[in-house]
Design a protein around this motif. Structure first.
Motif, PDB file in Angstrom:
ATOM      1  N   GLU A 115       7.357  -0.887   7.098  1.00 24.48           N
ATOM      2  CA  GLU A 115       6.711   0.425   7.094  1.00 24.48           C
ATOM      3  C   GLU A 115       7.577   1.383   6.283  1.00 24.48           C
ATOM      4  OE1 GLU A 115       3.875   1.883   8.490  1.00 24.48           O
ATOM      5  OE2 GLU A 115       3.135  -0.144   8.891  1.00 24.48           O
ATOM      6  N   LYS A 116       6.993   2.034   5.303  1.00 26.40           N
ATOM      7  CA  LYS A 116       7.745   2.950   4.448  1.00 26.40           C
ATOM      8  C   LYS A 116       8.056   4.264   5.173  1.00 26.40           C
ATOM      9  CE  LYS A 116       5.456   1.363   0.181  1.00 26.40           C
ATOM     10  NZ  LYS A 116       4.614   1.797  -0.964  1.00 26.40           N
ATOM     11  N   VAL A 117       9.214   4.828   4.878  1.00 21.77           N
ATOM     12  CA  VAL A 117       9.523   6.170   5.362  1.00 21.77           C
ATOM     13  C   VAL A 117       8.720   7.187   4.566  1.00 21.77           C
ATOM     14  CG1 VAL A 117      11.309   7.954   5.480  1.00 21.77           C
ATOM     15  CG2 VAL A 117      11.823   5.640   6.261  1.00 21.77           C
ATOM     16  N   ASN A 118       8.761   7.051   3.229  1.00 26.27           N
ATOM     17  CA  ASN A 118       7.983   7.921   2.347  1.00 26.27           C
ATOM     18  C   ASN A 118       6.654   7.234   2.053  1.00 26.27           C
ATOM     19  OD1 ASN A 118       6.827   9.460   0.327  1.00 26.27           O
ATOM     20  ND2 ASN A 118       8.696   9.636  -0.887  1.00 26.27           N
ATOM     21  N   GLN A 119       5.583   7.713   2.695  1.00 24.85           N
ATOM     22  CA  GLN A 119       4.286   7.061   2.560  1.00 24.85           C
ATOM     23  C   GLN A 119       3.411   7.724   1.491  1.00 24.85           C
ATOM     24  OE1 GLN A 119       2.607   6.540   6.540  1.00 24.85           O
ATOM     25  NE2 GLN A 119       3.995   4.820   6.836  1.00 24.85           N
ATOM     26  N   THR A 162       0.890  -1.151   0.000  1.00 24.74           N
ATOM     27  CA  THR A 162       0.000   0.000   0.000  1.00 24.74           C
ATOM     28  C   THR A 162       0.930   1.203   0.000  1.00 24.74           C
ATOM     29  OG1 THR A 162      -0.063   0.287   2.417  1.00 24.74           O
ATOM     30  CG2 THR A 162      -1.636  -1.291   1.449  1.00 24.74           C
ATOM     31  N   LEU A 163       0.398   2.392   0.014  1.00 27.71           N
ATOM     32  CA  LEU A 163       1.271   3.564   0.079  1.00 27.71           C
ATOM     33  C   LEU A 163       2.049   3.613   1.387  1.00 27.71           C
ATOM     34  CD1 LEU A 163      -0.793   6.469  -1.532  1.00 27.71           C
ATOM     35  CD2 LEU A 163       1.405   5.575  -2.308  1.00 27.71           C
ATOM     36  N   GLN A 164       1.517   2.960   2.432  1.00 30.30           N
ATOM     37  CA  GLN A 164       2.136   3.050   3.747  1.00 30.30           C
ATOM     38  C   GLN A 164       3.128   1.914   4.036  1.00 30.30           C
ATOM     39  OE1 GLN A 164      -1.547   3.291   3.625  1.00 30.30           O
ATOM     40  NE2 GLN A 164      -1.016   5.410   3.153  1.00 30.30           N
ATOM     41  N   LEU A 197      -9.262   7.781   4.207  1.00 35.37           N
ATOM     42  CA  LEU A 197      -8.316   8.761   4.717  1.00 35.37           C
ATOM     43  C   LEU A 197      -7.926   8.445   6.151  1.00 35.37           C
ATOM     44  CD1 LEU A 197      -9.668  12.151   3.326  1.00 35.37           C
ATOM     45  CD2 LEU A 197      -7.555  11.007   2.706  1.00 35.37           C
ATOM     46  N   SER A 198      -8.833   7.821   6.885  1.00 27.55           N
ATOM     47  CA  SER A 198      -8.561   7.509   8.282  1.00 27.55           C
ATOM     48  C   SER A 198      -7.431   6.494   8.426  1.00 27.55           C
ATOM     49  CB  SER A 198      -9.823   6.973   8.972  1.00 27.55           C
ATOM     50  OG  SER A 198     -10.308   5.827   8.290  1.00 27.55           O
ATOM     51  N   ASP A 199      -7.087   5.784   7.312  1.00 30.77           N
ATOM     52  CA  ASP A 199      -5.997   4.814   7.361  1.00 30.77           C
ATOM     53  C   ASP A 199      -4.633   5.504   7.368  1.00 30.77           C
ATOM     54  OD1 ASP A 199      -7.832   2.769   7.260  1.00 30.77           O
ATOM     55  OD2 ASP A 199      -7.751   2.577   5.082  1.00 30.77           O
ATOM     56  N   LEU A 200      -4.598   6.773   6.947  1.00 31.47           N
ATOM     57  CA  LEU A 200      -3.338   7.500   6.856  1.00 31.47           C
ATOM     58  C   LEU A 200      -2.971   8.106   8.204  1.00 31.47           C
ATOM     59  CD1 LEU A 200      -4.040   9.426   3.530  1.00 31.47           C
ATOM     60  CD2 LEU A 200      -2.847   7.258   3.788  1.00 31.47           C
ATOM     61  N   ASP A 201      -1.662   8.359   8.386  1.00 33.43           N
ATOM     62  CA  ASP A 201      -1.262   9.035   9.618  1.00 33.43           C
ATOM     63  C   ASP A 201      -1.727  10.491   9.545  1.00 33.43           C
ATOM     64  OD1 ASP A 201       0.997  10.916   8.678  1.00 33.43           O
ATOM     65  OD2 ASP A 201       1.648   8.994   7.866  1.00 33.43           O
TER      66      ASP A 201
END
Length: 203
Positions: A109-113, A42-44, A139-143
């Motif tokens: 866990e990616k540094v650049n999400q 995922t992006l994260q 959106l709630s999944d994002l930090d």
């Protein structure tokens, strides 16, 4: 060079393009199938599954997870994978476990999400990140910081689109043209010595 929009192609060109994309996808799938692991993202984060001999326990493994280094090996044997990560990871938030004594599951866990990875490690075949179709997420999944930035971008884009639609309906210049006109007006103020009487503003 930007690709020609598919709507502008002739039927023959469109068919050729689709065939080329099928071949590229097949090649990508074959290359990924040759890897000693499978992975998804995922992006994260990135999740990696590595098959190991039945009966393998954590104590039988040598696993290195550093910011830019990745190694998985059975002790006393050649590494299953050993290379630099293609992108940096958050070491403290990344984990690994042995599933059913036959599979190593690695969670990164990616540094650049805000970036898709084209490969897990630098030496591996790359995927085409332009073709990634992300799973539906909220959106709630994002930090908090990333969510705020995305919400701000979405709100700004939405306002701009609504404004441009209204301007177009009234045959008035859109937001981009107005910005250019504003810049031109400021330039004229800064250079009163110049003659702009014959200047024409073009989009």
């Amino acid at each position: 060079m930007s690709e020609e929009p598919i709507d502008n192609l002739t039927p023959a060109e469109r068919a050729a393009k689709e065939e080329q994309e099928k071949l590229e996808k097949k090649k990508e799938e074959e290359e990924q199938a040759q890897l000693p692991y499978s992975w998804k993202q995922t992006l994260q984060d990135v999740d990696i599954s590595i098959p190991v001999p039945k009966g393998t326990r954590a104590r039988d493994l040598e696993i290195v997870l550093k910011k830019s280094q990745f190694k998985v090996a059975l002790k006393g044997q050649a590494p299953i994978v050993e290379d630099e990560f293609s992108h940096a990871i958050k070491v403290d938030d990344s984990t690994w476990t042995v599933e059913d004594q036959k599979e190593v599951l690695v969670h990164l866990e990616k540094v650049n999400q805000m970036q898709w990875w084209d490969s897990v490690v630098k030496g591996a075949p790359k995927i085409n990140t332009q073709k990634i179709q992300p799973e539906n997420s909220q959106l709630s999944d994002l930090d908090g910081e990333t969510r705020a930035m995305v919400e701000k971008m979405m709100a700004s884009t939405c306002r701009s689109m609504i404004f441009d639609q209204r301007q177009k309906a009234m045959n008035k210049p859109d937001s981009d043209t107005l910005k250019k006109e504003e810049m031109f007006a400021k330039f004229k103020q800064q250079h009163p010595e110049m003659d702009f009487s014959n200047a024409k503003f073009t989009e």
